[in-house]
Design an enzyme around this catalytic site. Structure first.
Site, PDB file in Angstrom:
ATOM      1  CG  HIS A 253     -31.349 -12.427  -8.266  1.00  0.00           C
ATOM      2  ND1 HIS A 253     -31.713 -12.704  -9.556  1.00  0.00           N
ATOM      3  CD2 HIS A 253     -30.007 -12.550  -8.235  1.00  0.00           C
ATOM      4  CE1 HIS A 253     -30.652 -12.981 -10.269  1.00  0.00           C
ATOM      5  NE2 HIS A 253     -29.605 -12.906  -9.495  1.00  0.00           N
ATOM      6  N   GLY A 254     -32.031 -13.633  -4.326  1.00  0.00           N
ATOM      7  CA  GLY A 254     -31.682 -14.896  -3.684  1.00  0.00           C
ATOM      8  C   GLY A 254     -30.673 -14.771  -2.565  1.00  0.00           C
TER       9      GLY A 254
END
Length: 372
Positions: A253-254
């Site tokens: 994520h990210g």
């Protein structure tokens, strides 16, 4: 004999080309009979007398003489026998790939929605869209023109899919994620699954952190079978234009993956990893997260990356070190058993010398005393 479909890819019923047609399409210099009939593409070992092959690695030059190929794509025509035709290209492997497209491109699917597909009435589908059996398309989804969505796919609410995408069977695109144009998702790819985020409670159990972000896939990205791109906790996970992601890759994520970057099989990026442009991460490379890998970095297979890497580096091993140092260290590693035996032998000899040294010294002193 040929025509071009809406994707700009050649279609042919006979799958037969004259050598001059291939040379024109591939922008190659032709050596040999321009009317030679070519019916397919194959390797040097397997090519028949009506097929074309390629030579991009000099170590396979000897195979050219033994090959039955009618013609060979090469950058060095001097290694091709006179009786064999050649197409001369500065990049023979690329020319081979484009030739392969001509002979193997399947006919396009007819546009339309299969009767077993479930499409929300609020979804907006462009022209020329094909939706396969048992596929689900949720509320507020927008699908561009000439998109192919094969069977058993799940497109969740408010997904945006650009023109000319190809989504193979069993893919999942979670809510609010966006795909650019000409994106390819191989079978079983998952876009926008929850990121791996948990907070420790006072009782040592884990509290799930809501993953409220999205995944954005830019134009001309291909994502391999079984690969997973996690949505961000807050904000976005982004795969930039032209990146190619192999099978079974995990993008945390990210994270951000740069333009024209290659992530090979089983690469794992922990959350908030930023990968630059034109990076190549070999098979099973792992990045620890919250770090930056600079442009044009090459990490060889099974490299572990615990910290940021400057641009234009070639790294290997764990923890990652410059590739040349790793090669030297690997060579030494193979010699460790011998070096261990030699060190033990030297230790024993040194101990023997140290044991003998006091008596020798005492004898010298006694002799000196006698002379005096």
């Amino acid at each position: 004999m040929t025509n071009i479909d809406v994707r700009g890819r050649y279609q042919t019923q006979e799958k037969v080309f004259r050598l001059r047609e291939l040379s024109e399409y591939l922008a190659c210099e032709l050596r040999g009979d321009p009317e030679l009939v070519i019916t397919g593409v194959s390797t040097l070992e397997r090519a028949t007398s009506s097929e074309i092959s390629f030579l991009s690695n000099p170590k396979y030059t000897r195979q050219v003489d033994a090959s039955e190929a009618a013609a060979v794509i090469t950058s060095d025509p001097s290694v091709i026998p006179q009786e064999k035709a050649a197409l001369v290209s500065a990049n023979p492997y690329l020319a081979f790939a484009r030739a392969l497209e001509l002979f193997t491109c399947p006919p396009p699917l007819r546009p339309g929605i299969h009767p077993t597909a479930l499409v929300s009435p609020t979804a907006k589908l462009g022209t020329g869209v094909s939706v396969g059996p048992f596929t689900f398309i949720g509320e507020g989804v927008r699908v561009g023109n000439d998109v192919i969505i094969r069977s058993h796919c799940s497109i969740h609410n408010n997904v945006d899919i650009g023109d000319k995408c190809l989504i193979h069977s069993h893919c999942v695109i979670r809510e609010d994620c966006r795909l650019g144009c000409e994106v390819i998702l191989q079978n079983g790819a998952v876009i926008g699954s929850d990121g791996f985020g948990y907070a420790r409670r006072d009782d040592r159990s884990w509290h799930k952190i809501p993953q409220t972000g999205v995944v954005i896939i830019e134009d001309q990205v291909e994502i391999g079978a079984g690969a997973v791109i996690d949505r961000a906790t807050i904000g976005e996970t982004r795969i930039r234009r032209g990146a190619k992601i192999d099978n079974l890759v995990q993008v945390g994520h990210g994270s951000v993956v740069g333009e024209d970057t290659l992530l090979c099989a089983q690469v794992g990026l922990a959350g908030s990893t930023t990968v630059g442009n034109e990076v190549i991460l070999g098979g099973q490379v792992g990045a620890a997260g919250h770090l930056t890998i600079g442009d044009r970095v090459i990490a060889t297979a099974q490299t572990g990356i615990p910290g940021s890497v400057p641009p234009d580096s070639v790294i290997s091993g764990y923890p990652a070190i410059p590739n040349r140092d790793w090669l030297k260290a690997s060579a030494i590693f193979a010699q460790l058993p011998r070096l261990y035996r030699e060190i033990n032998s030297l230790k024993r000899r040194l101990a023997a010398l140290e044991t003998a040294a006091p008596s020798t010294a005492e004898g010298v002193h006694s002799s000196d005393d006698g002379k005096n």
